[in-house]
Design a protein around this motif. Structure first.
Motif, PDB file in Angstrom:
ATOM      1  N   LYS A  62       4.481  -6.609 -11.173  1.00 42.67           N
ATOM      2  CA  LYS A  62       4.360  -7.249 -12.481  1.00 42.67           C
ATOM      3  C   LYS A  62       2.989  -7.026 -13.109  1.00 42.67           C
ATOM      4  CE  LYS A  62       7.932 -10.706 -11.976  1.00 42.67           C
ATOM      5  NZ  LYS A  62       8.264 -12.131 -11.912  1.00 42.67           N
ATOM      6  N   ILE A  63       1.997  -6.675 -12.311  1.00 41.12           N
ATOM      7  CA  ILE A  63       0.675  -6.396 -12.873  1.00 41.12           C
ATOM      8  C   ILE A  63       0.377  -4.908 -12.941  1.00 41.12           C
ATOM      9  CG2 ILE A  63      -0.292  -8.643 -12.258  1.00 41.12           C
ATOM     10  CD1 ILE A  63      -1.736  -7.219  -9.928  1.00 41.12           C
ATOM     11  N   GLY A  64       1.416  -4.089 -12.718  1.00 44.91           N
ATOM     12  CA  GLY A  64       1.265  -2.648 -12.903  1.00 44.91           C
ATOM     13  C   GLY A  64       0.764  -1.877 -11.702  1.00 44.91           C
ATOM     14  N   LEU A  65       0.868  -2.452 -10.514  1.00 40.66           N
ATOM     15  CA  LEU A  65       0.467  -1.743  -9.292  1.00 40.66           C
ATOM     16  C   LEU A  65       1.702  -1.550  -8.412  1.00 40.66           C
ATOM     17  CD1 LEU A  65      -2.871  -3.637  -8.569  1.00 40.66           C
ATOM     18  CD2 LEU A  65      -2.610  -1.314  -9.453  1.00 40.66           C
ATOM     19  N   GLY A  66       2.629  -0.739  -8.900  1.00 37.59           N
ATOM     20  CA  GLY A  66       3.941  -0.613  -8.278  1.00 37.59           C
ATOM     21  C   GLY A  66       4.064   0.357  -7.125  1.00 37.59           C
ATOM     22  N   VAL A  67       3.001   1.070  -6.776  1.00 38.33           N
ATOM     23  CA  VAL A  67       3.102   2.065  -5.707  1.00 38.33           C
ATOM     24  C   VAL A  67       2.233   1.647  -4.523  1.00 38.33           C
ATOM     25  CG1 VAL A  67       2.677   4.478  -5.073  1.00 38.33           C
ATOM     26  CG2 VAL A  67       3.620   3.934  -7.320  1.00 38.33           C
ATOM     27  N   THR A  68       2.865   1.596  -3.346  1.00 38.85           N
ATOM     28  CA  THR A  68       2.153   1.325  -2.095  1.00 38.85           C
ATOM     29  C   THR A  68       2.240   2.568  -1.235  1.00 38.85           C
ATOM     30  OG1 THR A  68       2.709  -1.030  -2.181  1.00 38.85           O
ATOM     31  CG2 THR A  68       2.035  -0.145  -0.044  1.00 38.85           C
ATOM     32  N   VAL A  69       1.089   3.009  -0.761  1.00 36.01           N
ATOM     33  CA  VAL A  69       1.016   4.201   0.084  1.00 36.01           C
ATOM     34  C   VAL A  69       0.358   3.805   1.404  1.00 36.01           C
ATOM     35  CG1 VAL A  69       0.054   6.530   0.326  1.00 36.01           C
ATOM     36  CG2 VAL A  69       0.805   5.718  -1.922  1.00 36.01           C
ATOM     37  N   PHE A  70       0.919   4.278   2.496  1.00 36.99           N
ATOM     38  CA  PHE A  70       0.305   4.115   3.805  1.00 36.99           C
ATOM     39  C   PHE A  70      -0.271   5.467   4.194  1.00 36.99           C
ATOM     40  CE2 PHE A  70       3.419   0.769   3.520  1.00 36.99           C
ATOM     41  CZ  PHE A  70       2.701  -0.328   3.973  1.00 36.99           C
ATOM     42  N   ALA A  71      -1.563   5.507   4.425  1.00 29.55           N
ATOM     43  CA  ALA A  71      -2.230   6.763   4.769  1.00 29.55           C
ATOM     44  C   ALA A  71      -2.768   6.668   6.188  1.00 29.55           C
ATOM     45  CB  ALA A  71      -3.369   7.048   3.793  1.00 29.55           C
ATOM     46  N   GLN A  72      -2.378   7.641   7.002  1.00 26.93           N
ATOM     47  CA  GLN A  72      -2.915   7.751   8.354  1.00 26.93           C
ATOM     48  C   GLN A  72      -4.049   8.767   8.300  1.00 26.93           C
ATOM     49  OE1 GLN A  72       0.601   8.849  10.617  1.00 26.93           O
ATOM     50  NE2 GLN A  72       0.877   6.712  11.221  1.00 26.93           N
ATOM     51  N   VAL A  73      -5.215   8.346   8.777  1.00 25.38           N
ATOM     52  CA  VAL A  73      -6.404   9.181   8.680  1.00 25.38           C
ATOM     53  C   VAL A  73      -6.886   9.558  10.077  1.00 25.38           C
ATOM     54  CG1 VAL A  73      -8.782   9.327   7.829  1.00 25.38           C
ATOM     55  CG2 VAL A  73      -7.060   8.028   6.528  1.00 25.38           C
ATOM     56  N   LYS A  74      -7.089  10.849  10.255  1.00 26.81           N
ATOM     57  CA  LYS A  74      -7.637  11.364  11.509  1.00 26.81           C
ATOM     58  C   LYS A  74      -9.037  11.886  11.212  1.00 26.81           C
ATOM     59  CE  LYS A  74      -6.534  14.384  15.349  1.00 26.81           C
ATOM     60  NZ  LYS A  74      -5.506  15.220  15.960  1.00 26.81           N
ATOM     61  N   MET A  75      -9.993  11.491  12.028  1.00 25.73           N
ATOM     62  CA  MET A  75     -11.378  11.907  11.849  1.00 25.73           C
ATOM     63  C   MET A  75     -11.641  13.194  12.641  1.00 25.73           C
ATOM     64  SD  MET A  75     -12.356   9.499   9.849  1.00 25.73           S
ATOM     65  CE  MET A  75     -14.136   9.619   9.780  1.00 25.73           C
ATOM     66  N   HIS A  76     -12.664  13.978  12.195  1.00 29.50           N
ATOM     67  CA  HIS A  76     -13.044  15.208  12.899  1.00 29.50           C
ATOM     68  C   HIS A  76     -13.462  14.922  14.330  1.00 29.50           C
ATOM     69  CE1 HIS A  76     -12.792  18.412  10.013  1.00 29.50           C
ATOM     70  NE2 HIS A  76     -13.390  17.676   9.099  1.00 29.50           N
ATOM     71  N   HIS A  77     -14.448  14.081  14.486  1.00 32.60           N
ATOM     72  CA  HIS A  77     -14.933  13.718  15.806  1.00 32.60           C
ATOM     73  C   HIS A  77     -15.470  12.305  15.762  1.00 32.60           C
ATOM     74  CE1 HIS A  77     -18.303  15.690  13.735  1.00 32.60           C
ATOM     75  NE2 HIS A  77     -17.548  16.759  13.732  1.00 32.60           N
ATOM     76  N   ILE A 131     -14.467  11.632   1.910  1.00 29.58           N
ATOM     77  CA  ILE A 131     -15.272  10.838   2.839  1.00 29.58           C
ATOM     78  C   ILE A 131     -15.648  11.710   4.028  1.00 29.58           C
ATOM     79  CG2 ILE A 131     -15.328   8.819   4.357  1.00 29.58           C
ATOM     80  CD1 ILE A 131     -13.327   7.478   2.406  1.00 29.58           C
ATOM     81  N   GLU A 132     -16.926  11.709   4.345  1.00 30.75           N
ATOM     82  CA  GLU A 132     -17.433  12.560   5.424  1.00 30.75           C
ATOM     83  C   GLU A 132     -16.743  12.238   6.745  1.00 30.75           C
ATOM     84  OE1 GLU A 132     -21.649  13.735   7.535  1.00 30.75           O
ATOM     85  OE2 GLU A 132     -21.677  12.756   5.587  1.00 30.75           O
TER      86      GLU A 132
END
Length: 165
Positions: A62-77, A131-132
């Motif tokens: 209702k406030i215009g934030l209709g998309v939810t994304v789940f992001a899995q992040v893998k770091m270099h080291h 992001i580094e």
């Protein structure tokens, strides 16, 4: 802290999870307690950090934030400082409403809320992937939300504490 939560504390917390705006007088009546006892208990729960915040829960569509994304992040080291630096960077991103450290093949799970998929794409390319230390990001867009609650299952806690030894 759960060691010092009793039945009344748990019932107060359950009621406040349903409606934090309930007047203390009404809460006390509902729970069969006095107004002063309920007020003192709520203050103690606040002082001890059991109640972290009193907030309004918004309907994100209702406030215009209709998309939810789940992001899995893998770091270099995992050099010293890499993981805390990543956490500090995502804390500055208002789109990220949850960030969890994981065990397994990925390091972080982010819950990201945006207005549309184009906004996520911009966020992905201009912020998150920059992001580094980020090696890989796997994103999943939520379609339908079948369970949507902020209420913690306090009855389980109560049952666990009431078990006979």
């Amino acid at each position: 802290m759960t060691d010092i939560l009793d039945d009344l504390d748990i019932r107060i917390l359950e009621a406040l999870q349903k409606d934090v705006t309930i007047p203390v007088t009404e809460l006390a009546e509902q729970l069969g307690s006095s107004k002063s006892v309920c007020w003192r208990r709520i203050q103690r729960l606040l002082d001890n950090g059991v109640i972290k915040e009193r907030v309004a829960i918004l309907d994100q569509k209702k406030i215009g934030l209709g998309v939810t994304v789940f992001a899995q992040v893998k770091m270099h080291h995992h050099v010293k400082g890499a993981l805390p630096d990543f956490v500090e960077a995502v804390r500055k991103c208002p789109q990220v409403i949850e960030c969890h450290t994981l065990m397994g093949s990925v390091d972080f799970l982010l819950k990201i809320v945006v207005g549309n998929i184009e906004e996520y794409e911009r966020f992905f390319w201009q912020e998150l992937s920059q992001i580094e230390g980020v090696q890989e990001i796997s994103s999943s867009t939520a379609l339908t939300r079948f369970v949507d609650t902020t209420r913690l299952p306090l009855q389980q806690l109560y049952k666990r504490e009431k078990r006979p030894d």
